[in-house]
Design a protein around this motif. Sequence first.
Motif, short mmCIF file in Angstrom:
data_model
loop_
_atom_site.label_atom_id
_atom_site.label_comp_id
_atom_site.label_asym_id
_atom_site.label_seq_id
_atom_site.Cartn_x
_atom_site.Cartn_y
_atom_site.Cartn_z
N LEU A 269 0.83 -1.21 0.00
CA LEU A 269 0.00 0.00 0.00
C LEU A 269 0.86 1.25 0.00
CD1 LEU A 269 -2.89 -0.98 2.45
CD2 LEU A 269 -3.07 -0.60 -0.02
N GLN A 270 2.00 1.22 0.67
CA GLN A 270 2.90 2.38 0.69
C GLN A 270 3.35 2.74 -0.73
OE1 GLN A 270 3.93 4.19 3.56
NE2 GLN A 270 4.82 5.65 2.11
N GLU A 271 3.66 1.72 -1.52
CA GLU A 271 4.05 1.96 -2.91
C GLU A 271 2.92 2.67 -3.66
OE1 GLU A 271 6.81 -1.11 -4.94
OE2 GLU A 271 5.39 -2.27 -3.76
N ARG A 272 1.70 2.23 -3.44
CA ARG A 272 0.55 2.85 -4.11
C ARG A 272 0.32 4.27 -3.62
NH1 ARG A 272 1.80 -2.49 -4.70
NH2 ARG A 272 0.54 -3.43 -6.37
N GLN A 273 0.52 4.51 -2.33
CA GLN A 273 0.38 5.86 -1.78
C GLN A 273 1.41 6.80 -2.41
OE1 GLN A 273 0.75 4.52 2.39
NE2 GLN A 273 -1.14 5.64 2.82
N GLU A 274 2.64 6.36 -2.49
CA GLU A 274 3.70 7.20 -3.05
C GLU A 274 3.43 7.50 -4.52
OE1 GLU A 274 7.27 5.07 -2.23
OE2 GLU A 274 7.22 5.51 -0.07
N PHE A 275 2.97 6.49 -5.24
CA PHE A 275 2.64 6.71 -6.65
C PHE A 275 1.51 7.71 -6.80
CE2 PHE A 275 0.47 5.82 -10.63
CZ PHE A 275 1.51 5.70 -11.53
N ALA A 276 0.48 7.59 -5.97
CA ALA A 276 -0.66 8.51 -6.04
C ALA A 276 -0.23 9.94 -5.74
CB ALA A 276 -1.75 8.07 -5.07
N PHE A 277 0.66 10.12 -4.78
CA PHE A 277 1.11 11.47 -4.45
C PHE A 277 1.94 12.07 -5.58
CE2 PHE A 277 4.48 14.20 -2.57
CZ PHE A 277 3.66 15.28 -2.28
N GLU A 278 2.87 11.31 -6.12
CA GLU A 278 3.68 11.84 -7.22
C GLU A 278 2.81 12.16 -8.43
OE1 GLU A 278 7.10 9.49 -8.16
OE2 GLU A 278 7.89 9.55 -6.12
N ALA A 279 1.81 11.33 -8.68
CA ALA A 279 0.88 11.61 -9.78
C ALA A 279 0.10 12.89 -9.52
CB ALA A 279 -0.09 10.43 -9.95
N ALA A 280 -0.30 13.09 -8.27
CA ALA A 280 -1.05 14.31 -7.91
C ALA A 280 -0.23 15.56 -8.14
CB ALA A 280 -1.51 14.22 -6.46
N VAL A 281 1.03 15.53 -7.73
CA VAL A 281 1.89 16.70 -7.92
C VAL A 281 2.11 16.97 -9.39
CG1 VAL A 281 4.20 17.64 -7.51
CG2 VAL A 281 3.01 16.43 -5.68
N ARG A 282 2.36 15.91 -10.17
CA ARG A 282 2.60 16.10 -11.59
C ARG A 282 1.38 16.68 -12.30
NH1 ARG A 282 4.61 10.73 -12.76
NH2 ARG A 282 6.54 10.77 -11.59
N MET A 283 0.22 16.19 -11.93
CA MET A 283 -0.99 16.69 -12.59
C MET A 283 -1.29 18.12 -12.18
SD MET A 283 -3.56 13.45 -12.84
CE MET A 283 -3.66 13.22 -11.08
N ARG A 284 -1.04 18.47 -10.92
CA ARG A 284 -1.22 19.85 -10.51
C ARG A 284 -0.29 20.76 -11.31
NH1 ARG A 284 1.74 22.50 -5.54
NH2 ARG A 284 3.34 21.84 -7.01
N ASP A 285 0.97 20.35 -11.45
CA ASP A 285 1.96 21.19 -12.11
C ASP A 285 1.72 21.28 -13.61
OD1 ASP A 285 3.12 21.60 -9.66
OD2 ASP A 285 4.70 20.12 -9.94
N ARG A 286 1.02 20.30 -14.18
CA ARG A 286 0.74 20.35 -15.62
C ARG A 286 -0.17 21.53 -15.94
NH1 ARG A 286 -4.03 15.93 -16.88
NH2 ARG A 286 -5.11 17.16 -18.44
N PHE A 287 -0.99 21.99 -15.00
CA PHE A 287 -1.95 23.06 -15.27
C PHE A 287 -1.35 24.45 -15.09
CE2 PHE A 287 -4.99 19.61 -15.02
CZ PHE A 287 -5.89 19.96 -16.01
N LEU A 288 -0.05 24.55 -14.92
CA LEU A 288 0.59 25.87 -14.82
C LEU A 288 0.86 26.49 -16.20
CD1 LEU A 288 3.02 25.08 -11.87
CD2 LEU A 288 0.95 26.47 -11.78
N GLN A 289 0.68 25.70 -17.26
CA GLN A 289 0.70 26.22 -18.64
C GLN A 289 2.02 26.87 -19.04
OE1 GLN A 289 -4.06 27.15 -19.30
NE2 GLN A 289 -2.72 28.87 -19.01
N GLN A 290 3.11 26.24 -18.66
CA GLN A 290 4.41 26.82 -19.03
C GLN A 290 4.51 27.08 -20.53
OE1 GLN A 290 3.79 24.25 -16.91
NE2 GLN A 290 5.66 23.58 -15.87
N GLU A 291 3.95 26.17 -21.33
CA GLU A 291 4.09 26.28 -22.78
C GLU A 291 3.36 27.51 -23.33
OE1 GLU A 291 4.34 21.99 -21.49
OE2 GLU A 291 2.96 23.65 -21.11
#
Length: 375
Positions: A269-291
Motif C-alpha cells: 500500500l505504501q508503494e501505491r500511496q507514493e505513486f498517487a502522491f507523485e501523480a497528484a503533484v505532476r498533474m497539478r503542475d501540468r496546469f501551470l501552462q508553461q508552454e
Amino acid sequence: MSTNEEILGRAEVDDLAAILAVANTDRDEAIHTVEDNAEAIFTWDYEKGRRPALNRLYEKAKRSQWNGETDLPWDTDVDQEAVVIANATTNLGGLAGGVSDDALADTPFAKFGPEEWIQVGVESQNWTLSQFMHGEQGALVCTAKIVETVPWIDAKYYASTQVMDEARHVEVFAKYLDEKLSGHYPINAHLRLLLDDIVNDSRWDMTYLGMQIMVEGLALAAFGFIQQLSTEPLLKQLLRYVMADEARHVAFGVLSLKEYYAELSDAELQERQEFAFEAAVRMRDRFLQQEVWERMGLDVKQVMPIVMHAPQRQLFQSMLFSKIVPNCKKLGLLDANGGWLRDRFTDLGVIQFEDNADTGEEYAAFQLAEGEVAG
C-alpha cells in the motif's frame, strides 16, 4: 524512475526549480514510444456476474455509447475571441481575473492590454483542450492495457467498452481543436511523464490507479468545472457527453481496486500511496501552462511565481482534486501507513475534499438522461 521523475519525487510540493526542471525533450516528434513491461493475462473462467457492480457498469456502458460525429452540433459557430471575452466574467477568466493590477506592476504582465489578455485566453483554450486530448489518448492506451492485464473476465468486459469511449474522446477533442479553435499544443512534460510511468509499470493495478483514479478523476473534476462555467454551447455539450463516460471509468477503478487493495500488505500500500502522491503533484503542475507563457514570448521563470500564486489558479487547481481525494479514501490509501497520503494531501491543500462522495457512489448522477444518446 527517470531523472525528471527523481527530481519531482524528492521536491517540495511548491518547488519552482523542480517544476521547471521537468522538460518535454521530444515535443516536435509525432511518435513517442514507451516500454510496456506487463504480461497479457488470459482467463478461462468465463462465469459472468461474480462482481455484480462491475457487471451493472458494463451493461450501462453498452447502453450509453454515442457517436461523436453525429450526436454533437458541429455546425455551431465558435468565435474563439468572443468566448474568451465572455469567459472573462466567470472563473474561467484566467490570470487576468485573479490578480490585481498592482500585483502585476513590475512584472512581465505590466504592459499587457486587452489585446494581449485576449491572446492569453485564446492560447489557454488551445493548450487546455490539447492536454485533455493527449490525456484521452493516454487513457485509450492504458485501458487497452487493462483489457490485457486484469485477471477478471468482468473487468475485461467493462474495460473493452472504455477503449471505445476513449477513442471517441480523442476524436471529439481533436475535431474541436481542428475545426473550432486555432491550434494544438504538444503534450505537457508533467503529463507525459505520468503517462509513461503508468504504461511502463508491469502491475495491472497500477494502471488502474494511475489512469482510472488519478488521471480520469482529475479530468472528471476539470471537465465539470469548465462545463459549468463555459459560455460556449458546443463545448458544454461535448463535455457533458464525455463526463458521462468518465464517471463510469472512475467508478470502474474504484470498484475494482477496493477489492484488490483490501488484500495488500502495508508495504504494498505504501508503494501505491507514493505513486498517487507523485501523480497528484505532476498533474497539478501540468496546469501551470508553461508552454503558453513560452509561446507568448515571456520569461517563464519570471512568470511562474505569479501564476502559481494567482487566487483563481489556486482555486482551480484545488478543485481538480475534488474527485481524487475521496476516491483514495474509499480505497484505503488515505489513512494506510499512519495516514501517509493524508499528510501529503494536507500539504497540497486538498484534504478538505475527503468527505465528498466517491465516484463509485455518485457516477449515476453524471449519466446522460434517457434519449440523450442516439440509437
